[in-house]
Design a protein around this motif. Structure first.
Motif, PDB file in Angstrom:
ATOM      1  N   GLY A  75      30.074 -74.530   7.449  1.00  0.00           N
ATOM      2  CA  GLY A  75      29.458 -73.280   7.875  1.00  0.00           C
ATOM      3  C   GLY A  75      28.344 -72.893   6.932  1.00  0.00           C
ATOM      4  N   ARG A  76      27.838 -71.675   7.165  1.00  0.00           N
ATOM      5  CA  ARG A  76      26.779 -71.158   6.305  1.00  0.00           C
ATOM      6  C   ARG A  76      27.244 -69.860   5.663  1.00  0.00           C
ATOM      7  N   ARG A 129      24.482 -73.797   3.349  1.00  0.00           N
ATOM      8  CA  ARG A 129      25.555 -74.545   4.023  1.00  0.00           C
ATOM      9  C   ARG A 129      26.592 -75.082   3.046  1.00  0.00           C
ATOM     10  N   ALA A 199      37.897 -69.270  12.435  1.00  0.00           N
ATOM     11  CA  ALA A 199      36.960 -70.389  12.587  1.00  0.00           C
ATOM     12  C   ALA A 199      36.868 -70.741  14.070  1.00  0.00           C
ATOM     13  N   SER A 202      34.710 -76.960  16.681  1.00  0.00           N
ATOM     14  CA  SER A 202      33.349 -77.453  16.907  1.00  0.00           C
ATOM     15  C   SER A 202      33.376 -78.951  17.188  1.00  0.00           C
ATOM     16  N   ALA A 215      34.029 -74.636  12.489  1.00  0.00           N
ATOM     17  CA  ALA A 215      32.860 -73.946  11.934  1.00  0.00           C
ATOM     18  C   ALA A 215      33.277 -72.552  11.501  1.00  0.00           C
ATOM     19  N   ASP A 217      31.288 -69.395   9.518  1.00  0.00           N
ATOM     20  CA  ASP A 217      30.170 -68.785   8.801  1.00  0.00           C
ATOM     21  C   ASP A 217      30.655 -67.533   8.083  1.00  0.00           C
TER      22      ASP A 217
END
Ligand SMILES: [Fe+2]
Length: 230
Positions: A75-76, A129, A199, A202, A215, A217
């Motif tokens: 993720g970011r 990331r 989450a 993905s 994923a 973020d």
């Protein structure tokens, strides 16, 4: 150092009686804003030294592969404007696939895995990331109340540029049947904020026949912020 009162209701209460330990450790007095001397200009200077090449692969520290479902999480980390938070030291810790932490205080009657220790660390890159490989953690009982089981989760700690910017939160998995019974998850009053701790599965992050991808973020500030302090 100056202290300014913060109006009640500005932040959600950290005392949530169904989550019993918050009654003892949550603040009972009105919150104060601390205007500490600005230290944010000084980079913390972690450097790359504390990070070893396999610190972002929690499955790589035993003599064999750990038991359980191998996954990758990525993720970011961004600020309220969606700008990347670069070079943030992220640490993660979790129990094994049977729901037991590799820690002497965890005496839950579930097997330890000699090939899984449940700790990883890494930096975000120039785009904010991160990515790490692990085993999907199991649910575990925690004694808060009758039949108290935590939904599967991974603990996250993030550092900004100074130690005072440490933030701690938890990542959950989609569609966990324990969400509605978990006072830690339910202690976050806003449903949309709770949702941001889940989450997403993905397929893009899924790696061939090796592992499913998730994923997650993390937004550090603003209306869309990821809830912290869990
Ligand atoms: Fe935990």
């Amino acid at each position: 150092m100056k202290f300014e009162p913060i109006a009640r209701g500005t932040y959600p209460s950290l005392v949530y009686p169904p989550y019993k330990s918050t009654v003892k450790r949550g603040p009972q007095q009105p919150l104060l804003r601390v205007n500490a001397p600005a230290a944010t200009e000084t980079p913390l200077g972690f450097g790359a030294a504390p990070i070893q090449p396999q610190d972002n692969d929690l499955t790589a520290h035993g003599r064999a592969a750990p038991l359980g479902e191998k996954i990758v999480v990525s993720g970011r980390v961004v600020d309220e404007d969606g700008q990347p938070v670069r070079d943030s030291l992220v640490e993660v810790w979790q129990c094994n696939s049977a729901g037991r932490y590799f820690h002497h205080k965890d005496q839950h009657d579930a097997p330890l895995d000699p090939n899984f220790f449940g700790f990883g660390k890494f930096f975000t890159d120039r785009d904010g990331r991160y990515r790490f490989v692990t085993i999907k953690p199991g649910p575990y009982p925690w004694g808060n109340h009758h039949k108290a089981w935590r939904p599967a989760h991974i603990h996250f700690s993030l550092f900004g540029n100074v130690l005072a910017q440490r933030l701690v939160t938890q990542m959950y998995f989609p569609n966990d049947p324990l969400f509605e019974f978990d006072p830690i998850y339910q202690s976050i009053p806003d449903a949309a904020a709770r949702e941001r701790l889940r989450a997403r599965f993905s397929m893009d992050e899924t790696v061939g026949d090796q592992m499913l991808g998730y994923a997650f973020d993390i937004v550090l500030r603003g209306r869309g912020a990821t809830p912290f302090g869990l």
